[in-house]
Design a protein around this motif. Structure first.
Motif, PDB file in Angstrom:
ATOM      1  N   ASP A 106       1.264  -1.236  -0.363  1.00  0.00           N
ATOM      2  CA  ASP A 106      -0.077  -0.097   0.199  1.00  0.00           C
ATOM      3  C   ASP A 106       0.864   1.148  -0.116  1.00  0.00           C
ATOM      4  O   ASP A 106       0.679   2.016  -1.095  1.00  0.00           O
ATOM      5  CB  ASP A 106      -0.951   0.299   1.332  1.00  0.00           C
ATOM      6  CG  ASP A 106      -2.252  -1.103   1.371  1.00  0.00           C
ATOM      7  OD1 ASP A 106      -2.503  -1.874   0.060  1.00  0.00           O
ATOM      8  OD2 ASP A 106      -3.095  -1.128   2.074  1.00  0.00           O
ATOM      9  N   GLU A 107       1.893   1.217   1.035  1.00  0.00           N
ATOM     10  CA  GLU A 107       2.658   2.434   0.419  1.00  0.00           C
ATOM     11  C   GLU A 107       3.154   2.760  -0.174  1.00  0.00           C
ATOM     12  O   GLU A 107       3.482   3.904  -0.903  1.00  0.00           O
ATOM     13  CB  GLU A 107       3.900   1.748   2.154  1.00  0.00           C
ATOM     14  CG  GLU A 107       4.439   4.057   2.386  1.00  0.00           C
ATOM     15  CD  GLU A 107       5.497   3.178   3.050  1.00  0.00           C
ATOM     16  OE1 GLU A 107       6.680   2.009   3.765  1.00  0.00           O
ATOM     17  OE2 GLU A 107       5.340   3.432   4.145  1.00  0.00           O
ATOM     18  N   CYS A 109       2.694   1.641  -3.642  1.00  0.00           N
ATOM     19  CA  CYS A 109       1.585   1.615  -4.648  1.00  0.00           C
ATOM     20  C   CYS A 109       1.483   3.468  -4.140  1.00  0.00           C
ATOM     21  O   CYS A 109       1.121   3.713  -5.461  1.00  0.00           O
ATOM     22  CB  CYS A 109       0.794   0.907  -4.721  1.00  0.00           C
ATOM     23  SG  CYS A 109      -0.067   0.670  -6.271  1.00  0.00           S
ATOM     24  N   ALA A 110       1.369   3.729  -3.332  1.00  0.00           N
ATOM     25  CA  ALA A 110       0.315   5.153  -3.060  1.00  0.00           C
ATOM     26  C   ALA A 110       1.890   6.228  -3.829  1.00  0.00           C
ATOM     27  O   ALA A 110       1.910   7.393  -4.100  1.00  0.00           O
ATOM     28  CB  ALA A 110       0.238   4.827  -1.894  1.00  0.00           C
ATOM     29  N   GLY A 111       2.985   5.772  -2.890  1.00  0.00           N
ATOM     30  CA  GLY A 111       3.857   6.277  -3.092  1.00  0.00           C
ATOM     31  C   GLY A 111       4.389   6.841  -4.755  1.00  0.00           C
ATOM     32  O   GLY A 111       4.654   7.589  -5.003  1.00  0.00           O
ATOM     33  N   ARG A 113       2.107   5.923  -7.380  1.00  0.00           N
ATOM     34  CA  ARG A 113       1.589   7.015  -7.756  1.00  0.00           C
ATOM     35  C   ARG A 113       1.538   8.413  -7.992  1.00  0.00           C
ATOM     36  O   ARG A 113       1.301   9.128  -8.822  1.00  0.00           O
ATOM     37  CB  ARG A 113       0.138   6.451  -7.469  1.00  0.00           C
ATOM     38  CG  ARG A 113      -1.403   7.387  -7.533  1.00  0.00           C
ATOM     39  CD  ARG A 113      -2.696   6.050  -7.464  1.00  0.00           C
ATOM     40  NE  ARG A 113      -2.212   5.905  -8.112  1.00  0.00           N
ATOM     41  CZ  ARG A 113      -3.200   4.833  -9.034  1.00  0.00           C
ATOM     42  NH1 ARG A 113      -3.491   6.091  -9.660  1.00  0.00           N
ATOM     43  NH2 ARG A 113      -3.898   3.906  -9.696  1.00  0.00           N
ATOM     44  N   ASP A 114       1.642   8.929  -6.609  1.00  0.00           N
ATOM     45  CA  ASP A 114       2.000   9.921  -6.446  1.00  0.00           C
ATOM     46  C   ASP A 114       3.069  11.014  -7.388  1.00  0.00           C
ATOM     47  O   ASP A 114       2.732  11.854  -7.989  1.00  0.00           O
ATOM     48  CB  ASP A 114       1.819  10.729  -4.475  1.00  0.00           C
ATOM     49  CG  ASP A 114       1.924  11.902  -4.559  1.00  0.00           C
ATOM     50  OD1 ASP A 114       0.906  12.853  -4.809  1.00  0.00           O
ATOM     51  OD2 ASP A 114       3.045  12.422  -4.033  1.00  0.00           O
ATOM     52  N   GLY A 115       4.096   9.715  -6.894  1.00  0.00           N
ATOM     53  CA  GLY A 115       5.284  10.666  -8.007  1.00  0.00           C
ATOM     54  C   GLY A 115       4.704  10.633  -9.205  1.00  0.00           C
ATOM     55  O   GLY A 115       5.400  11.459 -10.117  1.00  0.00           O
ATOM     56  N   LEU A 117       2.522  11.173 -10.682  1.00  0.00           N
ATOM     57  CA  LEU A 117       0.917  12.027 -10.802  1.00  0.00           C
ATOM     58  C   LEU A 117       2.238  13.431 -11.079  1.00  0.00           C
ATOM     59  O   LEU A 117       1.295  14.710 -11.706  1.00  0.00           O
ATOM     60  CB  LEU A 117       0.330  12.066 -10.006  1.00  0.00           C
ATOM     61  CG  LEU A 117      -1.284  10.823  -9.675  1.00  0.00           C
ATOM     62  CD1 LEU A 117      -2.082  10.994  -8.554  1.00  0.00           C
ATOM     63  CD2 LEU A 117      -1.849  10.506 -10.998  1.00  0.00           C
ATOM     64  N   HIS A 118       3.051  13.537 -10.469  1.00  0.00           N
ATOM     65  CA  HIS A 118       3.948  14.791 -10.088  1.00  0.00           C
ATOM     66  C   HIS A 118       4.981  14.856 -11.181  1.00  0.00           C
ATOM     67  O   HIS A 118       5.907  15.727 -10.877  1.00  0.00           O
ATOM     68  CB  HIS A 118       3.876  14.893  -8.522  1.00  0.00           C
ATOM     69  CG  HIS A 118       2.008  15.631  -7.891  1.00  0.00           C
ATOM     70  ND1 HIS A 118       1.707  14.824  -7.384  1.00  0.00           N
ATOM     71  CD2 HIS A 118       1.405  16.414  -8.235  1.00  0.00           C
ATOM     72  CE1 HIS A 118       0.494  15.230  -7.103  1.00  0.00           C
ATOM     73  NE2 HIS A 118       0.525  16.523  -7.489  1.00  0.00           N
ATOM     74  N   LEU A 131      12.418   7.606  -6.638  1.00  0.00           N
ATOM     75  CA  LEU A 131      12.039   7.155  -4.738  1.00  0.00           C
ATOM     76  C   LEU A 131      12.548   5.720  -4.309  1.00  0.00           C
ATOM     77  O   LEU A 131      11.141   5.409  -3.146  1.00  0.00           O
ATOM     78  CB  LEU A 131       9.857   6.780  -5.773  1.00  0.00           C
ATOM     79  CG  LEU A 131       8.887   8.137  -5.107  1.00  0.00           C
ATOM     80  CD1 LEU A 131       7.942   8.076  -6.262  1.00  0.00           C
ATOM     81  CD2 LEU A 131       9.480   9.258  -4.994  1.00  0.00           C
ATOM     82  N   LEU A 160      -1.633   2.335 -12.379  1.00  0.00           N
ATOM     83  CA  LEU A 160      -0.640   3.115 -11.955  1.00  0.00           C
ATOM     84  C   LEU A 160      -0.061   3.308 -13.571  1.00  0.00           C
ATOM     85  O   LEU A 160      -0.189   3.374 -14.648  1.00  0.00           O
ATOM     86  CB  LEU A 160       0.232   2.598 -11.583  1.00  0.00           C
ATOM     87  CG  LEU A 160       0.410   2.482  -9.884  1.00  0.00           C
ATOM     88  CD1 LEU A 160       1.435   1.924 -10.121  1.00  0.00           C
ATOM     89  CD2 LEU A 160       0.165   3.158  -9.388  1.00  0.00           C
TER      90      LEU A 160
END
Length: 227
Positions: A106-107, A109-111, A113-115, A117-118, A131, A160
């Motif tokens: 979870d950590e 995958c979320a990290g 995805r956020d990276g 998107l930016h 990352l 992703l």
């Protein structure tokens, strides 16, 4: 006394936290217990499901759990101590346990995805490398190829931006580097197409047995390769 268990078994992703309850210690005459009989609710997967087991410490002969301590253990089916069903971490308090596999996924995958998107103009592998997740991505692909990745995880990864299951092999990356640079002395911090190739080559050369004979032969077929 009660303890909890964090899942640490490759290919199994059920989170065991809070599911184990101590029943009694193994009475073999020693002052410190060598193992602990437990009941499991709900049962662990298996044929038949494991409803009772014995927890035995790894890498030490005896153990006594202390507050704030985590111990790595084997979980053996009750009545069949010749085979290891799972290995795990146990602690007196769930807050003392390392993250479960689900939490780590979870950590990460979320990290990622956020990276992504930016990411602006940076590519997928560049973001993953920045990352520190490039190796994690490769591990996910390897698990997928081996049929060991949970279907739910596969779906989440495919959502992703830029995700692909077809990634260039490390051997091909080494060949690309050699064709461009003319040697195989790849710096340990070098990224090839955004992937941590230098670290992988360093690990391979340091521990030859870490790779299969097939990979070793492929590396040795590359002009200039040396161990």
């Amino acid at each position: 006394m009660k303890f909890v268990m964090g899942e640490r078994s490759e290919g199994v992703t059920t989170d065991f936290d809070g599911r184990l309850r101590m029943c009694e210690t193994v009475d073999d005459g020693s002052e410190i217990p060598r193992g602990v009989f437990v009941t499991i609710d709900p049962p662990l997967p298996g044929e038949p499901p494991i409803e009772a087991a014995i927890v035995v410490p790894r890498h030490r002969e005896e153990f006594r759990l202390e507050a704030g301590e985590t111990i790595s253990v084997y979980v053996l089916p009750a009545g069949d101590t010749s085979s290891i069903a799972y290995w795990a971490d146990i602690a007196l308090c769930s807050e003392d346990l390392p993250m479960s596999q689900e939490q780590r996924f979870d950590e990460a995958c979320a990290g990622l995805r956020d990276g992504l998107l930016h990411a602006d103009d940076r590519g997928f592998w560049s973001v993953a490398a920045e990352l520190g997740l490039a190796t994690w991505v490769e591990n996910m692909v390897s698990m997928h190829e081996g049929g060991r990745l949970p279907a739910e995880w596969s779906v989440r990864l495919e959502r992703l931006p830029g995700w692909t299951w077809s990634i260039e092999s490390k051997i091909d990356l080494v060949r690309s580097f050699v064709e461009r640079e003319g040697h195989t002395d790849i710096p340990i911090d070098h990224l090839e197409n955004g992937r941590p190739l230098g670290m992988w080559v360093h690990q391979v050369r340091r521990v030859r047995s870490a790779v299969s004979d097939e990979i070793a032969e492929s590396l040795e077929s590359i002009p200039g390769w040396h161990w």
